[in-house]
Motif scaffolding. Sequence first.
Motif, PDB file in Angstrom:
ATOM      1  N   PHE A  80       0.430  -0.772  -0.548  1.00 24.12           N
ATOM      2  CA  PHE A  80       0.238   0.492   0.194  1.00 24.12           C
ATOM      3  C   PHE A  80       0.927   1.012   0.022  1.00 24.12           C
ATOM      4  CE2 PHE A  80      -2.891   3.156   0.971  1.00 24.12           C
ATOM      5  CZ  PHE A  80      -4.109   2.391   1.010  1.00 24.12           C
ATOM      6  N   VAL A  81       0.912   2.084  -0.834  1.00 23.08           N
ATOM      7  CA  VAL A  81       1.554   3.321  -0.984  1.00 23.08           C
ATOM      8  C   VAL A  81       0.965   4.646  -1.512  1.00 23.08           C
ATOM      9  CG1 VAL A  81       3.044   4.457  -2.706  1.00 23.08           C
ATOM     10  CG2 VAL A  81       3.251   1.928  -3.077  1.00 23.08           C
ATOM     11  N   LEU A  82       1.530   5.172  -0.320  1.00 21.14           N
ATOM     12  CA  LEU A  82       0.598   6.441  -0.631  1.00 21.14           C
ATOM     13  C   LEU A  82       1.250   7.620  -1.512  1.00 21.14           C
ATOM     14  CD1 LEU A  82      -2.110   7.637   1.019  1.00 21.14           C
ATOM     15  CD2 LEU A  82       0.066   8.622   2.925  1.00 21.14           C
ATOM     16  N   ALA A  83       1.120   8.379  -2.314  1.00 22.09           N
ATOM     17  CA  ALA A  83       1.449   9.075  -2.928  1.00 22.09           C
ATOM     18  C   ALA A  83       1.153  10.667  -2.767  1.00 22.09           C
ATOM     19  CB  ALA A  83       1.057   8.712  -5.156  1.00 22.09           C
ATOM     20  N   MET A  84       0.164  10.874  -2.261  1.00 24.85           N
ATOM     21  CA  MET A  84       0.597  12.837  -2.016  1.00 24.85           C
ATOM     22  C   MET A  84      -0.647  12.949  -1.692  1.00 24.85           C
ATOM     23  SD  MET A  84      -1.406  11.294  -5.238  1.00 24.85           S
ATOM     24  CE  MET A  84      -2.097  12.165  -6.432  1.00 24.85           C
ATOM     25  N   PRO A  85      -0.735  14.376  -0.869  1.00 25.91           N
ATOM     26  CA  PRO A  85      -1.649  14.660  -0.350  1.00 25.91           C
ATOM     27  C   PRO A  85      -2.755  15.648  -1.466  1.00 25.91           C
ATOM     28  CG  PRO A  85       0.251  15.794  -0.042  1.00 25.91           C
ATOM     29  CD  PRO A  85       0.647  15.070  -0.779  1.00 25.91           C
ATOM     30  N   MET A  86      -3.782  16.167  -1.358  1.00 23.47           N
ATOM     31  CA  MET A  86      -4.607  16.586  -1.909  1.00 23.47           C
ATOM     32  C   MET A  86      -4.289  18.334  -1.967  1.00 23.47           C
ATOM     33  SD  MET A  86      -5.333  14.457  -3.613  1.00 23.47           S
ATOM     34  CE  MET A  86      -6.375  15.260  -4.977  1.00 23.47           C
ATOM     35  N   TYR A  87      -4.335  18.846  -0.635  1.00 23.63           N
ATOM     36  CA  TYR A  87      -4.103  20.393  -1.024  1.00 23.63           C
ATOM     37  C   TYR A  87      -3.266  21.342  -1.705  1.00 23.63           C
ATOM     38  CZ  TYR A  87       0.029  19.582   1.116  1.00 23.63           C
ATOM     39  OH  TYR A  87       1.958  19.586   1.737  1.00 23.63           O
ATOM     40  N   VAL A  96      -2.654  16.522 -12.644  1.00 17.63           N
ATOM     41  CA  VAL A  96      -1.061  16.270 -12.081  1.00 17.63           C
ATOM     42  C   VAL A  96      -1.333  15.707 -11.197  1.00 17.63           C
ATOM     43  CG1 VAL A  96       0.241  18.229 -11.201  1.00 17.63           C
ATOM     44  CG2 VAL A  96      -0.365  18.917 -13.345  1.00 17.63           C
ATOM     45  N   ALA A  97      -2.754  15.493 -11.052  1.00 19.33           N
ATOM     46  CA  ALA A  97      -2.564  14.535 -10.101  1.00 19.33           C
ATOM     47  C   ALA A  97      -2.455  12.561 -10.762  1.00 19.33           C
ATOM     48  CB  ALA A  97      -3.827  13.958  -9.281  1.00 19.33           C
TER      49      ALA A  97
END
Length: 265
Positions: free
Chosen positions: A166-173, A193-194
């Motif tokens: 399980f890989v977390l890629a980025m926040p969203m702010y 871009v996401a």
Amino acid sequence: GDGGETPVSGTAQSVKELIQTENGTAYTEQSYQILGYAPGQNGTRLDGLVKGTIPYARLIENIEYSVVECTEQSKAFAYQATTWMQGEADYSHATDPALYKKLLSQLVDDIAQDARSFTKQSFNPVFISYQVGSHLRYAQSQNIPSAFKAEIAQSQLELSTERSDFVLAMPMYQFDYTGTVNQVHLTATDSKVAGAYFGIAYKRTLIDGKKFEPLKPTGISRSGKSVYITLNVPVPPLTIDTSWVTENTDYGFRVFNAEGTQMDI
């Protein structure tokens, strides 16, 4: 604009560009090709996306179709990754965070098992997720406690530390959102871009062979009234950029006491 675009194209383009710039293999020389699809469903809680639902069946059908087509063309196929953007509907419906985490972890297992039953690959695909960032919108508009404390987002972070797949890629702010009422869907440009963020996580994990770790806290300590946070910074130095991201109260940091009450900073 407000026109829609899935992040899939941005992900594929990002991976291919990184292979060219980092590995020196031009597009025309790359034997590694990406087949992407977007079988998801908008505005849906996690329990409407798990095994046994129509969106899940679409994903498995896509994988089965990919195996058949690649076999007919004498090409090898492996299902390498699921990219995941979901969680807003579980905030709006006040899903229990513990249940969300359990269902999401089970979804990762189910996709791996069902995908491998068709591809016959020897390894599990990775699951690359964003960290949902709309919690304050739901906390303010619907007064949902789990949203106020970002507990769905926290569940995603916890899974990224507990599971190697399980890989977390980025926040969203940092993204721009459409409309003034909705404010949970990205503009078409930022959706692509996401996808590029997903592509970075994909490239680092699956091609470079080291699990991607995003900007995130790795440690916290307190001395008197001072709190110290250690962060993983993929591309240093750490910068608080209020020209790109609208400045938030205390730069987005919040402190809670043992009873769960937010304290002044």
